[in-house]
Design a protein around this motif. Structure first.
Motif, PDB file in Angstrom:
ATOM      1  N   THR A  43      -0.021  32.505  -6.967  1.00  0.00           N
ATOM      2  CA  THR A  43       0.674  33.784  -6.832  1.00  0.00           C
ATOM      3  C   THR A  43       1.264  34.167  -8.177  1.00  0.00           C
ATOM      4  N   ARG A  46       3.309  36.330 -10.492  1.00  0.00           N
ATOM      5  CA  ARG A  46       4.363  37.347 -10.496  1.00  0.00           C
ATOM      6  C   ARG A  46       5.089  37.440 -11.836  1.00  0.00           C
ATOM      7  N   ALA A  88       9.952  35.209 -12.813  1.00  0.00           N
ATOM      8  CA  ALA A  88       9.602  35.172 -11.394  1.00  0.00           C
ATOM      9  C   ALA A  88       9.805  33.769 -10.820  1.00  0.00           C
TER      10      ALA A  88
END
Length: 286
Positions: free
Chosen positions: A116, A118, A73
């Motif tokens: 975040t 991911r 990611a």
């Protein structure tokens, strides 16, 4: 974000360091990282790594009949370790997401910076079970990906060329950074429409795509995992270099910002000297 050249370099590095080695344990350390639960990660214990392959930006470590597949990611990375502390880390602390330890005591950590989360890890019997792998377009470095194959992919597309290059279902492995680099080499605006490309344009873009990716892979070849990020950054001509001089013509590299990303380009090399409007859904100023 690691893209095709960095993931390919990681594949080569892991192929050299993992194949033929026995897995001692795999520890998930972030609740968000593991996307599959059957088979469990414990099924890898005692297994021998038989191959390491790549699907676009996905790394695929095969252990017997199972595949440990990772997508790094935007903020994920792989860190090789020659040894680990005797006490395992506490889950949920810091950037550590997953630890893989070999029977010889070495192995690797998967880390992810930021809030975040991911980074994704799948343990499957067939990589095609993973939706992100199943939808991938052709690999742009495959021998079969010639100029005519590229032209066939673009046939019928009606969108900005930068978006088309980044679409993993169209072409696997190209992200924001190498999309900028390819278009700079091709001397094309990132907002140029795919349906406006002539035959010469397609040839020029295809040549830029292959040479840019091949050169990046060659620069990364043989580097340790820890040096790949720096190599990627140092090799960029326009991406991430807004405000710096273009290495080809000397003009100032400009940037267009979006809600969650940005692109960089040279107005002299790519847009006839005209800046692109720096707002979402911009069009080339006439």
């Amino acid at each position: 974000m690691p893209e095709l050249p960095e993931v390919e370099a990681l594949r080569v590095f892991l192929d050299d360091h993992l194949v033929g080695k026995e897995i001692a344990r795999v520890l998930p350390l972030a609740i968000s990282v593991l996307k599959t639960y059957d088979p469990p990660l414990s099924a890898l214990t005692g297994g021998t790594v038989t191959s390491v392959s790549r699907h676009g930006k996905f790394l695929d470590i095969q252990v017997g009949p199972l595949h440990l597949v990772t997508h790094l990611a935007r903020a994920g990375w792989l860190q090789w370790k020659d040894s680990f502390p005797a006490t395992p880390p506490r889950p949920g602390k810091g950037p550590l997401a997953l630890r893989t330890v070999l029977s010889g005591g070495d192995g690797f950590d998967l880390t992810e910076m930021g809030t975040t989360k991911r980074l994704a890890v799948h343990l499957v019997r067939d990589p095609a079970e993973i939706p992100g792998v199943a939808r991938l377009g052709p690999d742009p470095l495959a021998d079969s990906f010639d100029r005519d194959a590229f032209a066939a992919l673009l046939d019928g597309e009606r969108r900005q060329i930068k978006g088309a290059l980044r679409d993993q279902s169209l072409i696997a492995g190209i992200g924001n950074a190498y999309g900028d680099e390819i278009l700079h080499v091709a001397k094309m605006s990132p907002f140029k429409r795919t349906n406006s490309l002539g035959e010469d344009d397609i040839t020029q873009l295809y040549t830029a795509l292959r040479t840019t990716l091949e050169d990046a892979v060659a620069r990364s070849s043989g580097l340790a995992a820890g040096r790949l990020k720096a190599e990627k950054k140092s090799g960029m001509r326009v991406h991430g270099r807004a405000g710096a001089p273009c290495p080809v013509c000397g003009d100032t590299i400009l940037e267009v910002s979006f809600s969650d990303s940005s692109l960089q380009y040279c107005p002299t090399c790519q847009t006839g000297g005209k800046p692109l409007a720096d707002r979402r859904l911009s069009k080339l100023l006439k």
